[in-house]
Design a protein around this motif. Structure first.
Motif, PDB file in Angstrom:
ATOM      1  N   THR A 195       0.822  -1.206   0.000  1.00 36.75           N
ATOM      2  CA  THR A 195       0.000   0.000   0.000  1.00 36.75           C
ATOM      3  C   THR A 195       0.859   1.260   0.000  1.00 36.75           C
ATOM      4  O   THR A 195       0.590   2.208  -0.723  1.00 36.75           O
ATOM      5  CB  THR A 195      -0.933  -0.002   1.220  1.00 36.75           C
ATOM      6  N   GLY A 231       3.849   1.628  -1.088  1.00 38.28           N
ATOM      7  CA  GLY A 231       4.481   1.757  -2.387  1.00 38.28           C
ATOM      8  C   GLY A 231       3.537   2.383  -3.398  1.00 38.28           C
ATOM      9  O   GLY A 231       3.893   3.314  -4.120  1.00 38.28           O
ATOM     10  N   CYS A 243       5.590  -5.203   0.526  1.00 35.70           N
ATOM     11  CA  CYS A 243       6.424  -4.207   1.205  1.00 35.70           C
ATOM     12  C   CYS A 243       7.831  -4.753   1.454  1.00 35.70           C
ATOM     13  O   CYS A 243       8.008  -5.820   1.996  1.00 35.70           O
ATOM     14  CB  CYS A 243       5.765  -3.878   2.535  1.00 35.70           C
ATOM     15  N   GLY A 271       9.866  -3.166   3.333  1.00 34.25           N
ATOM     16  CA  GLY A 271      10.228  -2.642   4.643  1.00 34.25           C
ATOM     17  C   GLY A 271      10.951  -1.311   4.579  1.00 34.25           C
ATOM     18  O   GLY A 271      11.239  -0.708   5.605  1.00 34.25           O
ATOM     19  N   CYS A 274       9.909   1.608   3.662  1.00 35.06           N
ATOM     20  CA  CYS A 274       8.822   2.501   3.279  1.00 35.06           C
ATOM     21  C   CYS A 274       9.267   3.954   3.128  1.00 35.06           C
ATOM     22  O   CYS A 274       8.632   4.739   2.451  1.00 35.06           O
ATOM     23  CB  CYS A 274       7.699   2.415   4.295  1.00 35.06           C
ATOM     24  N   GLU A 332      10.044   4.717  -0.680  1.00 37.51           N
ATOM     25  CA  GLU A 332       9.139   4.239  -1.719  1.00 37.51           C
ATOM     26  C   GLU A 332       9.121   5.198  -2.900  1.00 37.51           C
ATOM     27  O   GLU A 332       9.351   6.376  -2.700  1.00 37.51           O
ATOM     28  CB  GLU A 332       7.727   4.125  -1.148  1.00 37.51           C
TER      29      GLU A 332
HETATM   30  S1  FES Z   1       4.928  -0.935   1.112  1.00 38.27           S
HETATM   31 FE1  FES Z   1       6.735  -0.751   0.076  1.00 38.27          FE
HETATM   32  S2  FES Z   1       8.306  -0.733   1.520  1.00 38.27           S
HETATM   33 FE2  FES Z   1       6.476  -0.573   2.573  1.00 38.27          FE
END
Ligand code: FES
Ligand SMILES: Cc1cc2nc3c(=O)[nH]c(=O)nc-3n(C[C@H](O)[C@H](O)[C@H](O)COP(=O)(O)O)c2cc1C
Ligand code: SF4
Ligand code: SF4
Ligand code: FES
Lengths: 130, 595
Positions: free
Chosen positions: A38, A40, A72, A74, A76, A79
């Motif tokens: 999400t 991203g 994800c 991680g 974030c 992104e």
């Molecule tokens: S959703 Fe992409 S790194 Fe968190």
């Protein structure tokens, strides 16, 4: 595919494991993996994905490059994130990949075999699956 | 033309401030000098997250990880590593001679993070079951179906010491065992994917990135307790997670890994998704079950616990997403393997959603027992803008704050509890000196007051009263008696509320009162907000010895509250000032300050 037996599942796992390690899917030996969690997507991963597809199309690279998505990573805070895997190049995770950077990755990393300055980040954690 | 080596130089804020830029330039110059321009590419990267050891230089394809590099080292790195192919030992992070090279995986900083729950997130395509299978997916299911008896499965969980990740930390094996032993032919398995805590999103990411792990885990629980139907209760605000779950379920049904006669074993198990409207209280297990049954999501007194009397009165196992994600790994790797990770009372890892005033926000999975300092500084990269660390809020609205004094506490269930906070679902919000603690408490209380279902008076009335008192304090209308009142009402709510929502909602208040009593007093007695956040309590002033009289602030002021001659000290008329802060932002000479 029809329902599997235990044997079939094990066979599938072995063959897919090799494939995943190489990440070489049906002759396409270059992989672009876009983080589509999400956060991203909120950061524009869809545009990134589109830009990749467009640029690959223009450069006539669709035969060789496979674009896939994942969750994800991680990371974030940088992104959209993208992992590029190809022969003769180290596996690299790029961050803050907007449409423009995506095009640059195709031209510079995939065609020019050079890393894209300023956008490299590292995988955040070791994982348990060998 | 292709490069044979890539040199990655960290260009993150931390490393840049210790001259990584010069290292970068020197490396390029050195490559040119030695005629390596076309074979070596020097690249500036983002933060590696390991700022403590910076400046960092990594050389590929060898994956050599050099730390604390100085600009003078550039020459040696090129002539030794690149030209002669010998690693520069004294700069390698891992100076252990027995190991050939310090690969990233060998570095304990990266070991500080260890991915069990998030093992597949960001690695596989969640919409392709084959990739999950390739990463040992459905291996645990194989074992559970063909090699284990139901009690073996539960014993494996017991050996693992897995505790619930949804907040309370109840031993998972015990729950399953209650349900297994409960009478009745019909039993249910439920996944709690409500994830109501503000700031937490690990469950969503797990479902989005690795939906099959939840499906596999729930099926295994079905085998262990004798249930044939599962439900995933997920909030409708998570459309992507829902879509990926649906795709995953379809694919696993297609393969015969879900549904009738799984892998020809004779065991049936299927899962349905139930959408929640996104009410915090619906994450509470009895309210959640009521919601699945089609009733209004309101909690019921326990006992009876869902494990013995849950969905439609039948024994029901209910676990959180992250708890579920651990299960396949425990079954395929064994409980003993899992129990080696973590602390005495808390095994395995915990995923935190690290947000707030932190450089590297994101999902962080660390073994239990990792200290807060390691999470905030080593992994999170510290606080941006050279601000001072103030506290971390853990456990969301049911949790509390942890102060700088306790940064070295190893984090697990009991340690957090000792500090007056909780693990909760793993939201971790970092605050710096600019955050007002009373304001933070008010924020969380505002959230729980909104989300209270209103069924019981302590929660409904108590929460509102607490909120009103905090609101008055932030407006400068607080009295010293308020502190006692907050404590008394808070204690009453903790004791008398019907469900966990009301019982825990005073926690942020109690915890901040304990650690930041002085800040409350400053608001009440001195009518002052030390963080400069509570508008009614602050005022803007101009320092006589710094103001050069440029007049920029006066031009920016939307209500013309600043007066002064050119080149003379300017002054703010506090009767007119609306405290917008524009002058503070505008002044280039730091002459405007907040009090
Ligand atoms: S959703 Fe992409 S790194 Fe968190
Ligand atoms: C007000 C309230 C909200 C809760 N919200 C959640 C939630 O969003 N997700 C969750 O997994 N557990 C939540 N819980 C905890 C559940 O009631 C339950 O303990 C948990 O789902 C059990 O799973 P576990 O043993 O795997 O942790 C909440 C509890 C309370 C009191
Ligand atoms: S307040 Fe700032 S901008 Fe305005 S006159 Fe004084 S120094 Fe200059
Ligand atoms: S705080 Fe805003 S309104 Fe008040 S003096 Fe400064 S700029 Fe003007
Ligand atoms: S700034 Fe270099 S590792 Fe963080």
């Amino acid at each position: 595919m029809a329902k599997m037996t235990l044997e079939e599942l094990r066979k599938l796992r072995d063959s897919k494991k090799k494939e995943l390690n190489k990440r070489d899917v049906a002759d396409k030996n270059i992989q672009i993996i876009v983080g589509m969690g999400t956060c991203g997507i909120a950061a524009g991963a869809k545009e990134t994905l589109d830009a990749f597809l467009q640029e690959l199309d223009e450069k006539k690279l669709t035969e060789k490059v496979m674009v896939t998505q994942t969750g994800c990573m991680g990371l974030c805070y940088v992104e959209p994130t993208v992992e590029v895997i190809m022969p003769d190049m180290p596996d690299v995770i790029y961050g803050k990949v907007d449409a423009e950077v995506a095009r640059k990755i195709v031209r510079k990393h995939i065609q020019g075999k050079a890393l894209v300055n300023d956008h490299i980040y590292d995988r955040p954690a070791a994982d348990i699956v060998e | 033309m292709a490069f044979t080596n890539y040199i990655l130089v960290c260009g993150g804020t931390g490393c840049e401030s210790s001259k990584s830029d010069q290292i970068f330039k020197n490396l390029i110059a050195e490559c040119e000098a030695q005629g390596l321009k076309d074979t070596v590419q020097v690249v500036k990267t983002g933060c590696f997250g390991f700022c403590e050891q910076g400046p960092i230089v990594k050389i590929l394809p060898e994956d050599s990880f050099y730390v604390r590099v100085s600009p003078e080292d550039a020459k040696e790195l090129i002539s030794e590593h690149i030209v002669k192919g010998r690693e520069v030992k004294r700069l390698l992070y891992n100076r252990d001679e027995s190991k050939k090279r310090a690969r990233v995986e060998d570095i304990e900083f990266y070991q500080k993070q260890f991915r069990i729950v998030l093992r597949n997130c960001g690695v596989i395509n969640p919409e392709n079951i084959d990739e999950y299978i390739a990463r040992d997916g459905y291996k645990a299911l194989e074992r559970a179906l063909f090699d284990m008896k139901p009690e073996d499965i539960i014993n494996e969980l017991k050996a693992a010491g897995l505790r619930g990740r949804g907040g309370a930390g109840f031993p998972t094996w015990m729950k399953w065992n209650f349900t297994k032993q409960a009478a009745g032919d019909v039993k249910y398995i439920v996944c709690n994917a409500d994830e109501g805590d503000p700031g937490a999103y690990m469950d969503r990411s797990t479902l989005e990135g690795d939906p099959h792990s939840i499906i596999e885990a729930m099926t295994i629980a079905g085998i262990a307790v004798g249930a044939n139907q599962g439900y995933i209760y997920i909030r409708a605000e998570y459309p992507l997670a829902i879509k990926r779950l649906q795709i995953a379920m379809e694919q696993s049904r297609g393969y015969g890994l879900l549904g009738k006669d799984i892998l020809g074993s004779g065991f049936d198990f299927d899962i349905e998704i139930r959408l929640g409207a996104g009410a915090f209280v619906c994450g509470e297990e009895t309210a959640l079950l009521a919601s699945i049954e089609g009733e209004r999501g309101m909690p019921k007194p326990r006992p009876p616990f869902p494990a013995t009397k849950g969905l439609w009165g039948c024994p029901t196992v209910i676990n959180n997403v992250e708890t579920w994600a651990n299960v396949p790994v425990i079954i395929s790797r064994g409980g003993d393997w899992f129990a080696k990770i973590g602390t005495e009372d808390s095994k395995g890892t915990k995923v935190f959603a690290l947000t707030g005033k932190i450089r590297n926000s994101g999902l962080v999975e660390v073994p239990m027992g990792t200290t807060l300092r390691e999470i905030v500084y080593d992994i999170g990269g510290g606080i941006p803008g050279n601000k001072a660390f103030k506290a971390v809020q853990t456990g969301g609205p049911s949790g509390g704050v942890i102060t700088a004094d306790y940064l070295d506490t190893p984090i697990d269930y009991s340690q957090l509890q000792k500090l007056g906070s909780i693990m909760g679902s793993g939201g971790m919000i970092v605050m710096d000196e600019d955050d007002c603690i009373v304001d933070v408490a008010k924020f969380y209380l505002g959230f729980t007051v909104e989300e209270s279902c209103g069924k019981c008076a302590p929660c409904r009335v108590g929460g509102r009263t607490l909120y009103n008192i905090l609101d008055r304090i932030t407006k400068g209308e607080g009295e010293m008696e308020d502190i006692e009142k907050l404590k008394t009402i808070g204690k009453a709510m903790q004791k008398a509320s019907l469900c966990g929502l009301g019982q825990t909602s005073p926690n942020p208040v109690m915890s901040t009162l304990h650690y930041f009593g002085d800040e409350y007093k400053a608001h009440i007695k001195d009518k002052r907000c030390p963080a400069g956040k509570c508008k009614p309590l602050i005022s803007y002033h101009i320092l006589a010895d710094k103001c050069i009289g440029c007049g920029v602030c006066a031009r920016k002021c939307p209500v013309h509250a600043i007066n002064g001659e050119r080149r003379q000290l300017h002054e703010i008329d506090h009767d007119i000032c609306i405290k917008c802060g524009e002058c503070y932002k505008a002044c280039k000479f730091d002459a405007v300050y907040v009090r």
